[in-house]
Scaffold this active site. Structure first.
Site, short mmCIF file in Angstrom:
data_model
loop_
_atom_site.label_atom_id
_atom_site.label_comp_id
_atom_site.label_asym_id
_atom_site.label_seq_id
_atom_site.Cartn_x
_atom_site.Cartn_y
_atom_site.Cartn_z
NE ARG A 51 -2.65 -0.53 3.00
CZ ARG A 51 -3.64 -0.76 4.19
NH1 ARG A 51 -4.85 -0.59 4.20
NH2 ARG A 51 -2.95 -1.30 5.14
CE LYS A 148 0.73 -21.42 9.20
NZ LYS A 148 1.60 -22.01 10.04
CG HIS A 178 7.17 -23.38 5.22
ND1 HIS A 178 5.92 -22.90 5.87
CD2 HIS A 178 8.23 -23.77 6.07
CE1 HIS A 178 6.22 -23.13 7.14
NE2 HIS A 178 7.48 -23.22 7.51
CE LYS A 182 10.98 -27.19 6.81
NZ LYS A 182 11.90 -26.32 7.13
CD GLU A 216 6.96 -23.19 16.39
OE1 GLU A 216 7.52 -22.42 15.78
OE2 GLU A 216 5.93 -23.58 16.83
CG HIS A 240 2.85 -26.81 8.66
ND1 HIS A 240 2.97 -26.30 7.37
CD2 HIS A 240 2.97 -25.70 9.47
CE1 HIS A 240 3.01 -25.25 7.50
NE2 HIS A 240 2.91 -24.62 8.54
CE LYS A 331 3.51 -21.11 18.12
NZ LYS A 331 4.66 -21.18 17.34
P1 NAD Z 1 2.88 -8.57 7.48
O1 NAD Z 1 2.01 -7.86 8.01
O2 NAD Z 1 4.34 -8.36 7.86
O3 NAD Z 1 2.91 -7.98 5.83
C1 NAD Z 1 1.55 -7.77 5.09
C2 NAD Z 1 2.09 -7.09 3.96
O4 NAD Z 1 0.93 -6.77 3.33
C3 NAD Z 1 2.64 -5.80 4.11
O5 NAD Z 1 3.52 -5.60 2.94
C4 NAD Z 1 1.44 -4.59 3.89
O6 NAD Z 1 1.88 -3.38 3.33
C5 NAD Z 1 0.63 -5.28 2.77
N1 NAD Z 1 -0.70 -4.91 2.67
C6 NAD Z 1 -1.62 -4.70 3.89
N2 NAD Z 1 -2.78 -4.47 3.60
C7 NAD Z 1 -2.68 -4.18 2.17
C8 NAD Z 1 -3.63 -3.76 1.30
N3 NAD Z 1 -4.82 -3.43 1.40
N4 NAD Z 1 -3.36 -3.61 -0.30
C9 NAD Z 1 -1.88 -3.89 -0.18
N5 NAD Z 1 -0.94 -4.38 0.63
C10 NAD Z 1 -1.53 -4.50 1.90
O7 NAD Z 1 2.52 -9.94 7.33
P2 NAD Z 1 3.48 -11.21 6.94
O8 NAD Z 1 3.89 -11.82 8.06
O9 NAD Z 1 4.32 -10.71 5.68
O10 NAD Z 1 2.23 -12.33 6.47
C11 NAD Z 1 1.74 -12.32 5.16
C12 NAD Z 1 1.05 -13.44 4.89
O11 NAD Z 1 1.74 -14.59 4.80
C13 NAD Z 1 -0.07 -14.00 5.86
O12 NAD Z 1 -1.07 -14.49 5.18
C14 NAD Z 1 0.65 -14.78 6.68
O13 NAD Z 1 -0.30 -15.59 7.31
C15 NAD Z 1 1.45 -15.54 5.83
N6 NAD Z 1 2.82 -16.21 6.24
C16 NAD Z 1 3.75 -15.57 6.99
C17 NAD Z 1 4.83 -16.18 7.66
C18 NAD Z 1 5.71 -15.32 8.22
O14 NAD Z 1 6.88 -16.10 8.53
N7 NAD Z 1 5.89 -14.16 8.39
C19 NAD Z 1 4.83 -17.37 7.51
C20 NAD Z 1 4.08 -18.20 6.70
C21 NAD Z 1 2.60 -17.64 6.25
#
Ligand code: NAD
Length: 484
Positions: A51, A148, A178, A182, A216, A240, A331
């Protein structure tokens, strides 16, 4: 043994949520490593989208910092970093709004693979799919990658599948788990189906039980609010651990092809017997000497969410009748470890004295740390002490066997994103698989919710609540030690 690297086709990869944690911590560092390995062709391009307003230069700086912070750049590969960052652009797009879409449509090149990674919260998956379609950005060859969690229960997973299906065919949808990326998980298939040795024994006649552990050491930390609505069952088991169980238990597919493999996994999920209340243990970590309790971290003093779960699962088919699968995940446990342990039965008759020792084989497939496998085999204890038996490991730690320090074994995300570009869905979950897993999960959760069950407290740094040990003890079995 250096791994062969075959460059993928030229691509435009758009990462929605390109400024987020997942993109910075996993996806972009992973792409950078593939770039360094020579797998990204010169024409490959990555477009970050989120955004906030940001120039290309600012975004490249952000990603450059992420490469350093998350260990992909080490100061010695500055030239690679500079070249890689040149392939990255940024477009501000609101997933819920109208801005940015025209710019994206214009930026995408013709005649290259188009992949759209939805690295955003699940509430945005549907709106993104819709806007990609409405703005004429996605065509029948485009691919979308969905993170996820895929749904919160069966109803929401069905709804999400139905929404995505309005705009994309199943062959275009890549649902990430993910764990499937692996190295060891794929090696499980190589070992099972590439050798004559294991498959004839891979059934209830020769296998006593299977244990799957994902432990974990960290707590829920900053994810407390999200996690408290989810718990270990939804966050770990439904996806998983279920995938690991399926790959261990499935019948040999006719070929290593996405639908053949996923058909076999689906059959396993559909053959799972509902878990009886007595075969399930839920736990929640208490406070440690210097760590907060789960309830404190989740900021919910009356939380009944489980940070640990263990269960015994029966698979109702010919191959596995009578051989249970025990799953546990939690955890703040004693060790960070993910493994599948296949415990074989003892030989039907021992020709040795009773005090010679026990001799059941055990195959351990380690996902982390030190991805690899070891097989415990019985040999004679060396020396003149008579015929005494000992168990020794036939160790196949990949980093040792493959003659590397392990750094060229691609991380799960790297492999999965390259598979998206190659158009190979084998390691991604199909919509019907996800729904079947929820269909099995939902009644278990509804069961403990309707009874008002509370999780058992366990001390941090342990193997979970005492009741989880009893789950196996009452069957005359024990979990493998959780060694740090
Ligand atoms: P985050 O909150 O760090 O990032 C979210 C991203 O989405 C940011 O770049 C934000 O700017 C963008 N965003 C939010 N609203 C928006 C909109 N209206 N338009 C455009 N962009 C928008 O979240 P994250 O940890 O990176 O996770 C993202 C996805 O991945 C989630 O579904 C989460 O469940 C999944 N996920 C994350 C991890 C992890 O390790 N972080 C692991 C597995 C799955």
């Amino acid at each position: 043994m250096a791994s062969r690297v075959i460059p993928v086709d030229p691509f435009d990869l758009v990462i929605f949520g390109g400024t987020g944690d997942l993109a910075r911590r996993k996806i972009l560092p992973g792409l950078f490593r593939r770039y360094c390995a020579g797998q990204m062709p010169a024409e490959a391009r990555i477009i970050g989208a989120a955004r906030s307003d940001m120039s290309n230069t600012e975004y490249r700086r952000l990603i450059g910092e992420a490469l350093e912070e998350f260990g992909a750049a080490d100061g010695k590969n500055q030239k690679d970093v500079t070249e890689f960052l040149q392939r990255i652009e940024y477009i501000a797009i609101d997933a819920m709004g109208k801005s940015g879409w025209k710019a994206l449509a214009k930026a995408l090149r013709k005649n290259v693979v188009h992949a759209f990674n939805f690295s955003v919260g699940p509430a945005l998956f549907g709106p993104l799919a819709e806007r990609l379609h409405e703005n004429g950005i996605a065509d029948t060859q485009s691919r979308i990658v969905v993170e996820k969690p895929f749904g919160h229960d069966l109803a929401s997973a069905k709804e999400l599948n139905a929404t995505l299906a309005q705009y994309f065919d199943e062959r275009q949808i890549y649902r990430i788990d993910h764990y499937l990326g692996k190295e060891t998980v794929q090696n499980l298939m190589a070992v099972r189906f590439g050798n004559i040795l294991f498959e004839p024994l891979w059934n209830a006649q020769y296998i006593d039980h299977v244990q799957i552990t994902v432990a974990e050491t960290v707590g829920v930390g900053g994810r407390g609010e999200y996690y408290d609505k989810s718990g270990a069952m939804r966050d770990m088991v439904q996806n998983h651990l279920m995938q690991l169980l399926c790959l261990t238990a499935m019948e040999p597919p006719a070929k290593f092809d996405p639908n053949a493999v996923r058909d076999e996994k689906l059959k396993v999920i559909r053959a799972l017997r509902p878990v009886a209340n007595g075969d399930l243990v839920r736990g929640q970590y208490s406070a440690g000497s210097d760590t907060p309790s789960y309830a404190e971290e989740a900021e919910n003093p009356s939380s009944t969410t489980e940070s640990f779960i263990a269960m015994k699962i029966d698979i109702e088919n010919w191959r596995w009748n009578g051989t249970p699968f025990y799953l546990r995940t939690g955890k703040r446990m004693r060790a960070r470890l993910s493994e599948i342990v296949v415990r074989f039965k003892e030989p039907p008759h021992s020709i040795f004295d009773e005090d010679a020792g026990s001799n059941a084989n055990e195959l351990t497939i380690r996902l982390q740390p030190n991805e690899g496998m070891d097989m415990m085999v019985t040999i004679k204890e060396p020396g003149p002490g008579g015929m005494r038996l000992v168990q020794v490991p036939l160790d196949m730690t990949f980093a040792d066997v493959l003659g590397s320090d392990g750094s060229d074994v691609p991380d799960a995300y790297e492999r999965l994103i390259m598979d998206v570009i190659r158009g190979n869905q084998t390691l991604f979950m199909r919509g019907d698989e996800v729904e079947a897993a929820w269909a099995w999960t939902d009644p278990i959760i509804e069961g403990w919710e309707s009874r008002g069950d509370k999780p058992n407290l366990y001390e941090p740094g342990t193997a979970g609540p005492e009741e989880a040990l009893m789950l196996m003890h009452k069957d005359g079995r024990r979990w493998r030690d959780l060694k740090p």
